[in-house]
Design an enzyme around this catalytic site. Structure first.
Site, short mmCIF file in Angstrom:
data_model
loop_
_atom_site.label_atom_id
_atom_site.label_comp_id
_atom_site.label_asym_id
_atom_site.label_seq_id
_atom_site.Cartn_x
_atom_site.Cartn_y
_atom_site.Cartn_z
N GLU A 1 106.73 37.72 20.39
CA GLU A 1 106.59 39.15 20.67
C GLU A 1 107.41 39.47 21.92
O GLU A 1 107.37 38.70 22.88
CB GLU A 1 105.13 39.53 20.90
CG GLU A 1 104.97 41.04 21.01
CD GLU A 1 103.50 41.49 21.14
OE1 GLU A 1 102.60 40.63 21.24
OE2 GLU A 1 103.27 42.70 21.14
N ASN B 1 99.32 34.96 18.34
CA ASN B 1 99.90 34.42 17.10
C ASN B 1 98.80 34.02 16.11
O ASN B 1 97.81 33.40 16.48
CB ASN B 1 100.72 33.17 17.43
CG ASN B 1 101.55 33.35 18.67
OD1 ASN B 1 102.38 34.23 18.73
ND2 ASN B 1 101.28 32.55 19.70
N GLU C 1 92.71 38.17 22.91
CA GLU C 1 93.59 37.56 21.90
C GLU C 1 92.84 37.36 20.59
O GLU C 1 93.38 37.58 19.51
CB GLU C 1 94.18 36.23 22.40
CG GLU C 1 94.91 36.31 23.73
CD GLU C 1 95.94 37.41 23.83
OE1 GLU C 1 96.58 37.74 22.82
OE2 GLU C 1 96.11 37.97 24.94
N1 0A1 Z 1 100.49 40.69 22.75
C1 0A1 Z 1 100.12 39.99 23.93
C2 0A1 Z 1 100.97 40.23 25.09
C3 0A1 Z 1 102.33 39.65 25.12
C4 0A1 Z 1 103.41 40.47 25.00
C5 0A1 Z 1 104.70 40.00 25.15
C6 0A1 Z 1 104.84 38.67 25.43
O1 0A1 Z 1 106.08 38.17 25.65
C7 0A1 Z 1 107.09 39.03 25.90
C8 0A1 Z 1 103.77 37.82 25.53
C9 0A1 Z 1 102.51 38.32 25.36
C10 0A1 Z 1 98.77 40.49 24.36
O2 0A1 Z 1 98.54 41.69 24.34
O3 0A1 Z 1 97.97 39.70 24.78
ZN ZN Z 2 97.11 42.42 23.46
#
Ligand code: 0A1
Ligand code: ZN
Length: 870
Positions: A122, A266, A299
């Protein structure tokens, strides 16, 4: 990365993909120097008007390409990927390419963390692994086969279920994984390494047995138990409160030391910054424990809000993040103290999000225009996004809100949705018209609500006039009135709550603001009431009401809502902070009335309030919180005034602070009641450190440090020593270093303290860049030393000679190439030049101009600098 042609994307330009990928078979031949990736994708044309397939790809070396098993030469490699011409309407594409994990210092795609290999995809990291349709609305079923050296990488992990494995020649082995749920590629993950594993199980409400595994660096098993407890609590809570059950047979968490953010959801294989997994009493503070509980929950909750229903495009990020933050906040509130959690969350919002609204990076929770997506993982999208969900919850109530959630899953499970889809489900399930409310998604900025009142003794009426306005932001000059839920309560002088009624009917305590100006009339009010506004912080707004000191002291003691008590204390302090800042600027003596001190004394001595709430109330706002009170910030004056107030509190309340400190001494346990006591004890110690009686306090602090059997208490003592500049400071700092220098996560706390010290912080920070525990390759170290200095030591960072800015620029020049994401987060305090006086603003401007001239300036930094200089 090209400063001359970064292309902005606009939300309104969204177009459906021309092709989709239904299935992908990945095969990794892993090694840190060179990894070979073979991707076999089943591709289907969606738009009959084009037979050119455009895939994203960056830093890849293409080795071979086949279509339907035949070599294919009809393609062109471009700056952002590959264009494949004259493709059939449905086919299998095989791409073989090489990548170099060891050179990947940006930590995006496949990279090396310590001894392990791991991925972060991401938002747009998958394009660093192979050529692909790297967008969240392309959902495919993934199978992943990983081959690697068995000694270095005994564990080979990916999403879903392990379906096959085997040994090969030359000490190589392989494992194959299959994820049955179609997903966008940003949820792909791979980990290879040697770990200790904590195993457990969870039985779901429908009696399915789920294997739980937490992978940590060898030797860290004794620090993984709290994470497991938190995971099981989160799984149970999601079933109870949201009715949501886990869907795979296995759930894995891997802790890595090198990670740009907190953690990543993930599918079936969460990857975590080790900061949010590892904890034991000797190394982790109570706040670390709470942080782990929150992030593990966050998460895990993404499995439904983010993974089962994902985002159509990245402009919709708040669809999954705002909602998931709301869910993790509620989880933490249900696990511990709801009111204390609420106050902590509001503090972050008011300090950091309000500052973002006042900065060149101001944007709505659903941004309209983006150059670098990684720049939009912001407090606005996350925390303000969660406030917007919370307002929906306030307007609908728990039952209708949950009905809305069910409808949302019914409609969108297994697909990619938009913020509009979410609000529509809430509206359809509740029957409540949310048309006006939707403006929260597109309007940026912090609304200001001004309340005036009038008591009509003759008619026994109380009349409120409420005005709202949102000041212009850099991204948006025109603002409209919003739908704001304003939760209020009225009190009589004796502390009793006054019923809200009008013309014989009772009125809901949540007032609905829709217009620029509205009036609310309350009947049968016998005396001029005292009003509690914005109960529980019912909307992310600034509120203005001309309170008298005695009314604020009344609310501190009597308001039924804990947030209002805390907030009354904040407003009282804000009044005297403003006053003293202007006294200081005019070279006049500073002052704090005895009555204010007495108000705080009463709170401190309360034996009915939750000790953790008392701790929050007696903790002075940070210099950053204070800065938001001013249009033009004077960091020096704010620092001096805050120090003055700390001293006043410490000296005037000395005996009480000492007594409460002793009263709160208790044996260490990890439960919320015990943590609350510890929080109060250590808040008292912190204040005592500013008292004139340095000798006695020095003894007390030293004693706590020497006898502490847990990190919360050792660190609190160390903090008191550093902030109060006590005699024991240097010896305690040296002792801590000697004891913990091999433990990066613990040393982060030590770095933060020195970076935020009131004494020669910049010189210290420069020296610490050379410390044995510091590395400019590790984001956690950078954040704790450099990030803490630039963000949380404003008086030193904004030194009038520009030395702080100069220092940051030097660091950014290096990080721009190494890790653009981390660099881009560090630059935030420098782009807010419009908030400072001319002298500082011009120094900041030249610093930014210097950066802008860099060759190879990353898009991340370019986006922020260009906005700041506009
Ligand atoms: N989706 C994750 C946050 C996240 C976003 C970007 C990243 O790398 C650029 C890493 C993690 C969350 O909301 O926890
Ligand atoms: Zn998140």
């Amino acid at each position: 990365m090209n400063k001359n042609s970064p292309i902005a994307k606009y939300r309104l330009d969204y177009k459906k993909p021309d092709f989709t990928i239904t299935d992908i078979d990945l095969d990794f031949n892993l090694a840190p120097e060179i990894t070979t990736v073979t991707a076999r994708s089943h591709i289907v044309q969606l738009n009959k008007a084009t037979n050119t397939l455009i895939l994203d790809g960056e830093d890849l070396k293409l080795l071979a390409m086949n279509i339907d098993e035949q070599p294919w030469q009809d393609y062109k490699i471009t700056a952002s990927g590959i264009e494949i011409y004259h493709v059939p309407s449905e086919f299998t594409l095989t791409i073989v390419n090489e990548i170099k994990p060891i050179d990947n210092t940006a930590l995006e795609g496949l990279y090396v963390s310590g001894e392990a290999l791991c991925t972060q995809c991401e938002a747009e990291g998958f394009r660093h692994i192979t050529y692909y349709l790297d967008r969240p609305d392309v959902l495919a079923r993934f199978t992943t086969r990983i081959t690697a050296n068995k000694n270095s990488y005994p564990y080979l992990l990916s999403n879903g279920n392990r379906i096959a494995q085997g040994d090969l020649e030359n000490n190589q082995h392989w494992v194959q994984w299959q994820d049955p749920f179609p997903k966008p590629c940003y949820l792909f993950a791979l980990v290879a390494g040697d770990f200790d594993i904590l195993h457990d199980q969870f039985i779901t409400k429908s009696q399915r047995k789920i294997d739980l595994e937490i992978y940590v660096d060898k030797g860290n098993l004794d620090r993984s138990h709290w994470a497991m407890t938190s995971l099981k609590n989160a799984m149970q809570w999601d079933e109870k409160r949201f009715g949501l059950e886990y869907d795979l047979d296995i759930f894995m968490i891997v802790a890595v030391d090198f990670f740009n953010m907190g953690a990543m959801e993930n599918k079936g294989l969460n990857i975590f910054n080790s900061k949010y997994v590892l904890a034991k009493p000797e190394t982790a503070t109570d706040n670390d424990y709470l942080g782990i509980e929150g992030v593990i929950g966050h998460e895990y909750f993404h499995n439904w809000t983010g993974n089962r229903v994902t985002c159509r495009d990245w402009f919709q990020l708040s669809l999954k993040e705002g909602l998931t933050v709301f869910r993790d906040q509620e989880f933490s509130a249900d696990m511990g103290s709801r009111s204390v959690k609420r106050i902590d969350d509001v503090k972050i919002l008011r300090t950091v999000q309000f500052a973002e609204d006042a900065s060149p990076m101001a944007h709505p929770i659903r941004p309209e225009k983006v150059i670098e997506m990684n720049n939009f993982y912001t407090v606005t999208v996350y925390e303000k996004g969660a406030e917007v969900i919370r307002m929906l919850h306030t307007l609908l109530g728990e039952e209708k809100f949950q009905a809305g959630m069910r409808l949302y899953f019914e409609r969108h499970d297994g697909s990619a949705a938009t913020c509009d889809d979410f609000v529509q489900a809430m509206q359809d399930a509740s029957g409540i018209d949310l048309t006006h409310f939707k403006l929260w998604y597109s309007q940026s900025g912090t609304p200001e609500v001004t309340v005036t009142d009038q008591f009509d003794k003759l008619n026994q009426q109380y009349i409120l006039t409420v005005k709202q306005t949102t000041p212009p932001t850099l991204d948006q000059t025109e603002k409209q009135p919003l739908h704001i839920p304003l939760d209020i309560e009225l009190y009589a002088k004796d502390g009793s709550v006054i019923d809200l009624q009008y013309q014989g009917k009772s009125i809901n305590h949540v007032l609905n603001l829709h217009q620029t100006e509205q009036q609310f009339i309350f009947d049968h009010v016998q005396e001029k009431p005292i009003i509690a506004l914005l109960r529980d912080f019912s909307a992310p707004v600034k509120i203005h009401y001309d309170y008298q000191d005695d009314e604020l002291i009344f609310l501190m003691q009597k308001a039924s809502n804990a947030f209002n008590r805390y907030d009354a204390a904040q407003m009282l302090l804000a009044k005297y902070i403003r006053l003293n800042v202007s006294y200081y600027q005019q070279n006049q003596a500073m002052m704090l009335p005895e009555s204010v001190i007495d108000g705080f004394r009463a709170i401190l001595l309360s034996d009915t309030l939750d000790p953790a709430l008392i701790a929050q109330i007696i903790t002075l706002p940070s210099e950053n919180e204070i800065a938001n009170l001013f249009a033009v910030v004077d960091p020096q004056a704010i620092h001096v005034v805050r120090q003055f107030l700390l001293k006043q509190f410490a000296n005037e309340l000395y005996d009480e602070l000492y007594a409460i400190y002793r009263h709160c001494l208790s044996e260490y346990r990890i439960d919320h009641a015990n943590m609350a006591k510890r929080a109060l004890k250590n808040s008292c110690l912190y204040l005592l450190a500013y008292a004139d009686n340095k000798k006695e306090v020095n003894l007390l602090v030293n004693k706590q440090y020497q006898h502490a059997d847990n990190m919360t208490d050792s660190l609190a003592a160390l903090q008191a020593a550093v902030m109060g500049q006590l005699l024991c400071k240097d010896s305690l700092l040296a002792h801590f270093d000697e004891r913990w220098y091999q433990d990066g996560l613990v040393m982060d706390k030590w770095f933060i303290l020195q970076a935020t010290s009131p004494d020669h912080a910049l010189d210290t920070v420069k020296q610490l860049l050379m410390h044995r525990a510091f590395s400019l390759n590790n984001p956690n170290r950078i954040r704790s030393l450099i990030g803490a200095f630039v963000n949380n030591n404003p008086a030193a960072f904004h030194a009038i000679d520009g030395s702080g800015y100069h220092f940051l620029i030097e660091i950014l020049i290096e990080l721009n190439l190494k890790n653009p994401q981390v660099a881009s987060r560090l630059i935030d305090p420098l782009i807010r030049l419009k908030r400072y006086d001319e002298q500082r603003a011009s120094l900041m401007r030249s610093a930014l101009e210097r950066l802008l001239k860099l060759d190879n300036l990353s898009n991340d930094l370019y986006e922020k600098i260009s906005k700041a200089l506009a």
